[in-house]
Write an enzyme that holds these catalytic residues in place. Structure first.
Site, PDB file in Angstrom:
ATOM      1  N   ASP A 291      32.590  35.227  46.551  1.00  0.00           N
ATOM      2  CA  ASP A 291      33.627  35.028  45.542  1.00  0.00           C
ATOM      3  C   ASP A 291      33.224  35.866  44.321  1.00  0.00           C
ATOM      4  OD1 ASP A 291      35.812  34.221  44.081  1.00  0.00           O
ATOM      5  OD2 ASP A 291      35.555  32.085  44.472  1.00  0.00           O
TER       6      ASP A 291
HETATM    7  C1  BGC Z   1      38.640  32.939  43.056  1.00  0.00           C
HETATM    8  C2  BGC Z   1      38.951  33.494  44.428  1.00  0.00           C
HETATM    9  C3  BGC Z   1      39.679  34.810  44.295  1.00  0.00           C
HETATM   10  C4  BGC Z   1      38.843  35.764  43.471  1.00  0.00           C
HETATM   11  C5  BGC Z   1      39.465  37.143  43.290  1.00  0.00           C
HETATM   12  C6  BGC Z   1      37.989  33.964  42.149  1.00  0.00           C
HETATM   13  O1  BGC Z   1      37.965  33.515  40.847  1.00  0.00           O
HETATM   14  O2  BGC Z   1      37.817  31.799  43.176  1.00  0.00           O
HETATM   15  O3  BGC Z   1      39.718  32.576  45.159  1.00  0.00           O
HETATM   16  O4  BGC Z   1      39.946  35.325  45.563  1.00  0.00           O
HETATM   17  O5  BGC Z   1      38.655  35.196  42.188  1.00  0.00           O
HETATM   18  O6  BGC Z   1      40.556  37.078  42.457  1.00  0.00           O
END
Ligand code: BGC
Length: 747
Positions: A291
């Protein structure tokens, strides 16, 4: 710029991209010099051939992803040896979530990543928005999430994206989690079926989908510092089981490891989670991407199984860039581990078709896709209460609509799952602002109702003041109050409605005996007025055609067929934790998930709590008879069959739900589990039969010492219901004891 112009602009941009940075990088034509381009070979063979042709620096390029936009301003060109970072990232699609450069010499396309829970997210690109994932889970029909996934994948291709950050499947373990709307409910089987549908649909477009967030990322408060404390058997029977089943049913190219720690170890550097469970026990062949900002080390993360660091500079340190090269050179990370990372990424790109089918930028048919969103909403909204046949509305003379901008819009959830609305944000300027600006999809329930009931007079009251709302209600034959709960990534939620909404409903219910409430929410909410109103419709976040779907259900143009994928509690005192633990900032903390695998209705069953609305509950304008229940065991398989008859006078869809109750000796986390379900559309008088096969893991407990699933011998009770609180038939099922490993089920 309108949406189709944006799509065309992207198309032009893709065509104009210099060869070295081709947005999705057309794969090179097969030449003898590039034997991996030969499509007659298997993905694994092609991967090995390509891997052999790569230099270490090229390999390192693939394991390190960038964010785009403002974040990049901070990037320093020395991050990757020999790479001009500024030039490389200039090829990223503006506003996209992430970017991994391609390697044109080898025909490896750039990876263009977009969030995509309910539609392609990009602040610069208005795109079709589906109902929230939780809403779609309420359809209890994987064909609905698969159709949504196909639509998203297609828009993604036409927008230049080839890796989608979709497939959210964290169980609704914590009803106050602000991201529950992005996930598919509280039950591992239902969640797996619904998320797998979405992933299959996305990947049918030659796109890699993730499944996320791995694992037990159950609250947003302190998501970077919380440690989820839970036993292995509990996880294997709950949150991990949802991932295990969904991965088997949809083969996502990538798994996104989560922000939190699990039993004190960060998910993205957790050897048990990534190496032993995912890649070992489950035999997963794709890659683990982090993530955005979830990596905390180079050597630990690399050796524990992380394959790609995402979204630099969300992590302050480029752990998988220069530091990874240094670690390979000094021997602290074996080259074989880097090869394994790259092998997994390449395998996914080959296997899902990204290599052979570069995105074809082009215009998007938004009108057709709006129908996909409308149809999903129509199959997902849940009629919770309908006293004295209040709904569908017949032809009332005067209807008062009250609250939640029902004259112009429906609400969407916030954060990285939010999609830029086609036609703009109907109610701009609300919420904390920036990436957490509230999005109101321009789909007016009022306008849709006016179209369907042309002879009815409609009024609208903002619903901010209980007295004026009551006056509006008193002047009408029917009063429909729209209430809402906005939830978003990075924030947890309150189950109580904000502001004066509860008071408004209460005073409307006093002023008009025909009060109906439409709830737009991220998940469960408390309803202190529940007894005082005649009808309640749970609309969740119903997507860009939500206003129309709500109107079609209220008027009976569509017969509601959604069933709750979560429990609505009567009060927070019924929850495992009445309050979310910890703080967003400050010292790391622990949340002990003492309920183990007893998540959602299982907890309620275990403690005899009577919820406000039970898991699986949902009403219809017709009536279904369920019967003919039989359960058979043939070898390792248990098959349950039953029949359903539409005994009412309207077309409708029934969701037959099969639960299994275990003998005490089996030591399940709770008395019973959902073991199968089937949604059938039936005309009045029509009957249908269903057969569901029960996955043996749903009859077993997990034994951590042996790594085996254990089915206890004894007599189980198979239940057939129209909801977890509406069991219509039962039959005994005697099972011999058995033990097996997950791997045996894949043979
Ligand atoms: C989120 C993810 C997301 C990623 C990219 C993160 O803050 O937890 O679910 O895919 O950002 O935007």
């Amino acid at each position: 710029m309108n949406a189709s112009l944006v799509a065309t602009a992207v198309a032009l941009m893709l065509c104009a991209a210099p060869a070295g940075h081709a947005a999705t990088g057309a794969a090179a034509p097969p030449t003898t010099a590039q034997p991996w381009a030969d499509q007659t070979r298997t993905s694994a063979q092609r991967t090995e051939l390509l891997l052999k042709a790569m230099t270490l620096d090229e390999k390192l390029l693939l394991v390190f992803g960038y964010a785009s936009g403002d974040q990049l301003a901070q990037i320093d060109s020395s991050v990757i040896p020999g790479v001009n970072v500024k030039e490389v990232v200039a090829a990223a699609i503006p506003g996209s979530a992430g970017y991994v450069p391609g390697i044109p010499r080898l025909g490896i396309p750039a990876q263009h990543e977009a969030d995509a829970s309910i539609g392609v997210r990009n602040p610069n690109m208005p795109r079709t928005s589906l109902p929230s994932s939780l809403a779609t889970a309420a359809s209890w029909d994987p064909r609905v999430s698969e159709a949504g996934g196909r639509m998203i994948g297609q828009e993604a291709r036409l927008s230049g994206f080839n890796v989608l950050l979709a497939g959210g499947i964290n169980l609704t373990r914590e009803p106050q989690n602000g991201r529950n709307f992005e996930y598919t409910g509280e039950d591992p089987l239902l969640a797996a079926e619904m998320s797998a549908g979405l992933i299959r649909g996305v990947q049918s477009n030659h796109i890699v989908s993730t499944i996320k967030h791995y694992l037990i990322n159950s609250q947003e408060t302190g998501r970077h510092i919380v440690s989820a404390q839970v036993s292995e058997p509990a996880l294997r029977q709950s949150d991990a089981l949802a991932f295990e089943l969904a991965i088997e049913k949809s083969s996502p190219g990538s798994v996104m490891c989560s922000y939190n720690r699990i039993n004190d170890v960060y998910a993205c550097e957790n050897d048990w989670l990534q190496n032993r469970l995912l890649k070992g026990d489950w035999g997963y062949k794709g890659y683990v991407m982090s993530d955005w900002g979830a990596v905390h080390s180079t050597v630990r993360a690399a050796t524990a199984g992380l394959d790609q660091q995402s979204g630099f500079p969300f992590d302050k340190v480029p752990y998988f860039a220069r530091p990874l090269k240094d670690a390979v050179e000094d021997g602290s990370v074996p080259l074989a581990r880097v090869d394994d990372m790259v092998r997994r990424i390449l395998w996914a790109l080959f296997d899902k078709g990204v290599m052979d089918h570069p995105a074809q930028a082009g215009p998007i048919d938004f009108a057709a896709n709006a129908q996909v969103s409308l149809s999903a909403a129509e199959q997902s909204l849940v009629l919770l209460k309908n006293e004295a046949g209040m709904l569908p509305l017949t032809t009332p003379k005067r209807v008062a609509l009250i609250g939640s901008y029902a004259d112009k819009a429906v609400l969407a959830g916030g954060g990285s799952a939010s999609v830029t609305p086609i036609g703009g944000n109907a109610v701009p300027g609300l919420g904390p602002g920036g990436w957490l600006t509230q999005v109101w999809q321009p789909s007016s329930p009022m306008k849709a109702l006016q179209k369907l009931l042309p002879d009815t007079q409609f009024t609208f009251d903002a619903g901010t003041d209980a007295t004026t709302a009551a006056q509006a209600a008193a002047a009408a034959d029917v009063a429909i109050v729209f209430v809402h709960q906005w939830t978003a990534e990075s924030l947890d939620a309150s189950l109580s409605l904000e502001g004066t909404q509860d008071a408004v409903v209460a005073s409307v219910a006093k002023a008009n005996p025909n009060a109906v409430v439409v709830v737009e929410s991220g998940g469960a909410v408390l309803m202190p007025w529940q007894k005082d109103v005649k009808a309640i419709l749970a609309a969740f976040y119903p997507g860009e055609a939500g206003g129309e779907a709500i109107a079609r259900i209220l008027t009976g143009a569509v017969n509601p067929s959604g069933r709750l994928p979560i429990t609505f509690p009567a009060g927070t005192d019924q929850l495992v934790r009445s309050q979310i633990g910890g703080k967003s900032e400050g010292p790391p903390f622990t949340v002990r998930y003492t309920e183990g695998a007893a998540v959602g209705y299982k907890w309620f069953d275990l403690h005899g709590h009577k919820p406000l609305y039970a898991f699986g509950h949902g009403l219809s304008y017709t009536r279904f008879e369920l019967g003919g229940l039989q359960a058979r065991q043939a070898g390792a398989r248990v098959t349950v069959s039953f029949s359903t008859r539409n005994a009412g006078s309207r077309d409708g869809s029934s969701v037959g739900q099969v639960y299994v109750r275990a003998p005490q000796s089996a030591r399940w986390e709770a008395p019973r589990r959902l073991a199968g379900f089937d949604k059938l559309s039936l005309k009045p008088g029509q009957a249908g039969t269903s057969a569901v096969t029960i996955d043996p893991r749903l009859l077993a407990t997990f034994d951590a010492a042996s790594g085996e699933w254990v089915i206890a011998p004894g007599t189980y009770e198979v239940q057939l219901g129209a909801g977890s609180d509406d069991i219509r038939a039962t039959t005994p099922l005697t099972l011999k004891g058995s033990r097996f490993k997950s791997a045996q089920l894949r043979r």
